[in-house]
Design a protein around this motif. Sequence first.
Motif, PDB file in Angstrom:
ATOM      1  N   ARG A  75       0.880  -1.181   0.000  1.00  0.00           N
ATOM      2  CA  ARG A  75       0.000   0.000   0.000  1.00  0.00           C
ATOM      3  C   ARG A  75       0.912   1.224   0.000  1.00  0.00           C
ATOM      4  NH1 ARG A  75      -2.412  -0.989   5.361  1.00  0.00           N
ATOM      5  NH2 ARG A  75      -0.581  -2.346   5.551  1.00  0.00           N
ATOM      6  N   ILE A  76       1.031   1.841  -1.164  1.00  0.00           N
ATOM      7  CA  ILE A  76       1.976   2.935  -1.359  1.00  0.00           C
ATOM      8  C   ILE A  76       1.191   4.245  -1.452  1.00  0.00           C
ATOM      9  CG2 ILE A  76       3.749   3.875  -2.881  1.00  0.00           C
ATOM     10  CD1 ILE A  76       4.118   0.935  -3.891  1.00  0.00           C
ATOM     11  N   THR A  77       1.491   5.175  -0.544  1.00  0.00           N
ATOM     12  CA  THR A  77       0.845   6.475  -0.535  1.00  0.00           C
ATOM     13  C   THR A  77       1.923   7.549  -0.605  1.00  0.00           C
ATOM     14  OG1 THR A  77      -0.960   5.620   0.837  1.00  0.00           O
ATOM     15  CG2 THR A  77      -0.731   8.011   0.680  1.00  0.00           C
ATOM     16  N   ALA A  78       1.861   8.368  -1.642  1.00  0.00           N
ATOM     17  CA  ALA A  78       2.895   9.372  -1.868  1.00  0.00           C
ATOM     18  C   ALA A  78       2.282  10.760  -1.919  1.00  0.00           C
ATOM     19  CB  ALA A  78       3.636   9.092  -3.171  1.00  0.00           C
ATOM     20  N   GLY A  79       2.996  11.731  -1.336  1.00  0.00           N
ATOM     21  CA  GLY A  79       2.563  13.112  -1.414  1.00  0.00           C
ATOM     22  C   GLY A  79       1.558  13.487  -0.343  1.00  0.00           C
ATOM     23  N   SER A  80       1.294  14.787  -0.277  1.00  0.00           N
ATOM     24  CA  SER A  80       0.365  15.337   0.698  1.00  0.00           C
ATOM     25  C   SER A  80       0.006  16.743   0.250  1.00  0.00           C
ATOM     26  CB  SER A  80       1.023  15.386   2.088  1.00  0.00           C
ATOM     27  OG  SER A  80       2.122  16.293   2.082  1.00  0.00           O
ATOM     28  N   ALA A  81      -0.803  17.424   1.054  1.00  0.00           N
ATOM     29  CA  ALA A  81      -1.163  18.800   0.726  1.00  0.00           C
ATOM     30  C   ALA A  81       0.066  19.708   0.717  1.00  0.00           C
ATOM     31  CB  ALA A  81      -2.187  19.312   1.728  1.00  0.00           C
ATOM     32  N   LEU A  82       1.066  19.373   1.521  1.00  0.00           N
ATOM     33  CA  LEU A  82       2.275  20.192   1.602  1.00  0.00           C
ATOM     34  C   LEU A  82       3.313  19.805   0.557  1.00  0.00           C
ATOM     35  CD1 LEU A  82       2.712  20.371   5.492  1.00  0.00           C
ATOM     36  CD2 LEU A  82       1.651  22.054   3.967  1.00  0.00           C
ATOM     37  N   ARG A  83       3.320  18.555   0.136  1.00  0.00           N
ATOM     38  CA  ARG A  83       4.278  18.084  -0.860  1.00  0.00           C
ATOM     39  C   ARG A  83       3.489  17.594  -2.066  1.00  0.00           C
ATOM     40  NH1 ARG A  83       9.702  18.536  -2.110  1.00  0.00           N
ATOM     41  NH2 ARG A  83      10.224  18.286   0.096  1.00  0.00           N
ATOM     42  N   GLY A  84       3.345  18.467  -3.075  1.00  0.00           N
ATOM     43  CA  GLY A  84       2.387  18.207  -4.139  1.00  0.00           C
ATOM     44  C   GLY A  84       2.864  17.359  -5.281  1.00  0.00           C
ATOM     45  N   ASN A  85       4.180  17.094  -5.400  1.00  0.00           N
ATOM     46  CA  ASN A  85       4.649  16.395  -6.601  1.00  0.00           C
ATOM     47  C   ASN A  85       5.440  15.128  -6.305  1.00  0.00           C
ATOM     48  OD1 ASN A  85       6.852  17.660  -5.535  1.00  0.00           O
ATOM     49  ND2 ASN A  85       7.493  18.681  -7.411  1.00  0.00           N
ATOM     50  N   THR A  86       5.230  14.515  -5.159  1.00  0.00           N
ATOM     51  CA  THR A  86       5.884  13.240  -4.852  1.00  0.00           C
ATOM     52  C   THR A  86       5.277  12.133  -5.710  1.00  0.00           C
ATOM     53  OG1 THR A  86       6.198  13.957  -2.573  1.00  0.00           O
ATOM     54  CG2 THR A  86       6.498  11.623  -3.026  1.00  0.00           C
ATOM     55  N   MET A  87       6.117  11.349  -6.353  1.00  0.00           N
ATOM     56  CA  MET A  87       5.655  10.232  -7.171  1.00  0.00           C
ATOM     57  C   MET A  87       5.492   8.968  -6.330  1.00  0.00           C
ATOM     58  SD  MET A  87       7.915  10.898 -10.627  1.00  0.00           S
ATOM     59  CE  MET A  87       9.279  11.660  -9.737  1.00  0.00           C
ATOM     60  N   GLY A  88       4.745   8.018  -6.866  1.00  0.00           N
ATOM     61  CA  GLY A  88       4.551   6.760  -6.160  1.00  0.00           C
ATOM     62  C   GLY A  88       5.733   5.830  -6.319  1.00  0.00           C
ATOM     63  N   VAL A  89       6.025   5.431  -7.559  1.00  0.00           N
ATOM     64  CA  VAL A  89       7.116   4.494  -7.872  1.00  0.00           C
ATOM     65  C   VAL A  89       7.882   5.052  -9.057  1.00  0.00           C
ATOM     66  CG1 VAL A  89       7.700   2.152  -8.600  1.00  0.00           C
ATOM     67  CG2 VAL A  89       5.757   2.532  -7.060  1.00  0.00           C
ATOM     68  N   ARG A  90       9.218   5.156  -8.923  1.00  0.00           N
ATOM     69  CA  ARG A  90      10.026   5.652 -10.034  1.00  0.00           C
ATOM     70  C   ARG A  90      11.215   4.728 -10.279  1.00  0.00           C
ATOM     71  NH1 ARG A  90      12.438  11.709 -10.215  1.00  0.00           N
ATOM     72  NH2 ARG A  90      13.519  11.021  -8.318  1.00  0.00           N
ATOM     73  N   ALA A  91      11.387   4.319 -11.546  1.00  0.00           N
ATOM     74  CA  ALA A  91      12.552   3.544 -11.981  1.00  0.00           C
ATOM     75  C   ALA A  91      13.274   4.347 -13.046  1.00  0.00           C
ATOM     76  CB  ALA A  91      12.125   2.191 -12.535  1.00  0.00           C
ATOM     77  N   GLN A  92      14.608   4.418 -12.947  1.00  0.00           N
ATOM     78  CA  GLN A  92      15.364   5.174 -13.937  1.00  0.00           C
ATOM     79  C   GLN A  92      16.784   4.633 -14.069  1.00  0.00           C
ATOM     80  OE1 GLN A  92      15.725   9.305 -12.732  1.00  0.00           O
ATOM     81  NE2 GLN A  92      15.712   8.766 -10.572  1.00  0.00           N
ATOM     82  N   LEU A  93      17.429   4.994 -15.172  1.00  0.00           N
ATOM     83  CA  LEU A  93      18.831   4.645 -15.402  1.00  0.00           C
ATOM     84  C   LEU A  93      19.099   3.145 -15.288  1.00  0.00           C
ATOM     85  CD1 LEU A  93      20.495   7.571 -13.433  1.00  0.00           C
ATOM     86  CD2 LEU A  93      19.872   7.487 -15.851  1.00  0.00           C
ATOM     87  N   GLY A  94      18.156   2.329 -15.744  1.00  0.00           N
ATOM     88  CA  GLY A  94      18.352   0.890 -15.750  1.00  0.00           C
ATOM     89  C   GLY A  94      17.753   0.144 -14.582  1.00  0.00           C
ATOM     90  N   GLY A  95      17.152   0.841 -13.626  1.00  0.00           N
ATOM     91  CA  GLY A  95      16.526   0.175 -12.489  1.00  0.00           C
ATOM     92  C   GLY A  95      15.192  -0.454 -12.860  1.00  0.00           C
TER      93      GLY A  95
END
Length: 301
Positions: A75-95
């Motif tokens: 159960r993944i919950t990202a961001g809040s009213a104070l932090r508006g651009n937090t992503m849920g899951v991010r993979a980059q650069l080969g991850g």
Amino acid sequence: MRIPLNPVMASLLAAFLPTLPAAALAAERGQVVNTGSPGGRTTNVNANDAITYDGAGAAIEVAQPGNLVQGSGLRITAGSALRGNTMGVRAQLGGAVVLFAGAITTRGAGYGAHALAVFDDLTPPAYGSGIALYGGTVQTQGGSSHGAFAQGGGRISMWDASVTTTGVNAAGLWAEGLRTSNGIRTVIAATNTTISTQSSNAPGVYATAGGEAILTGGSITTAYNSPGVSANGDGSRIVLNNTQVHAADGMAARLAGGKLEVNGGSLTGASAVLLDAPTLPTTRTPAFASIRNATLTATDT
């Protein structure tokens, strides 16, 4: 239609799917990070853990070739009213990330709070970053916060999932670009997945600048003026196999360059299919649609 995994995702699945840890007591935890170099590290998150994070980046962050995060029922919950651009899951650069069921929700009202995001490197020697989701729910609330966003040659694959966005300009699936070093296309593939966007200018599926989206089964529903599917730019491609598309007041399919391939299913909207003038200045090839064995319905008569 068979949807192939790229070599990195296929090897990761073959190597790690049998090694998912046995169920443990669910726990509350913060951000999960696996970005160490030189890579080749696996992070197993306990089944049914709750991950809550509202800082910079994403609740699950993975980078570097061979690095993997995997979990079941998270159960993944990202961001809040104070932090508006937090992503849920991010993979980059080969991850890579592999998730089974669970729920990924971003609560920020800011720009770019995508639930699933793949940002691949545009220069060599990058490998294909990827996310695989087997079941579960994906939800976003912010404007321009897409359910699944892939860019630069990365890949997102999902099966038996649901994707919902409620913000303006928030697409269900957004595939953008080619990897410039070798021409590998960005791909989002969804099988038996339900996609719903609930605001304006929020296409169910969008492919641009050479990106590709492939849907098999499932459905797409959009509200207001949002198109069901939309392609823009040379090389962009959307494939629908027995997918049901319903746009409330927008076009079921709108192409401004790019290609649409439909085999079975239905397209229902104010207009079923619109081949429009290109909006990207680099577009040189007219839009093209190939439709077979599908039902087309225009409601704006």
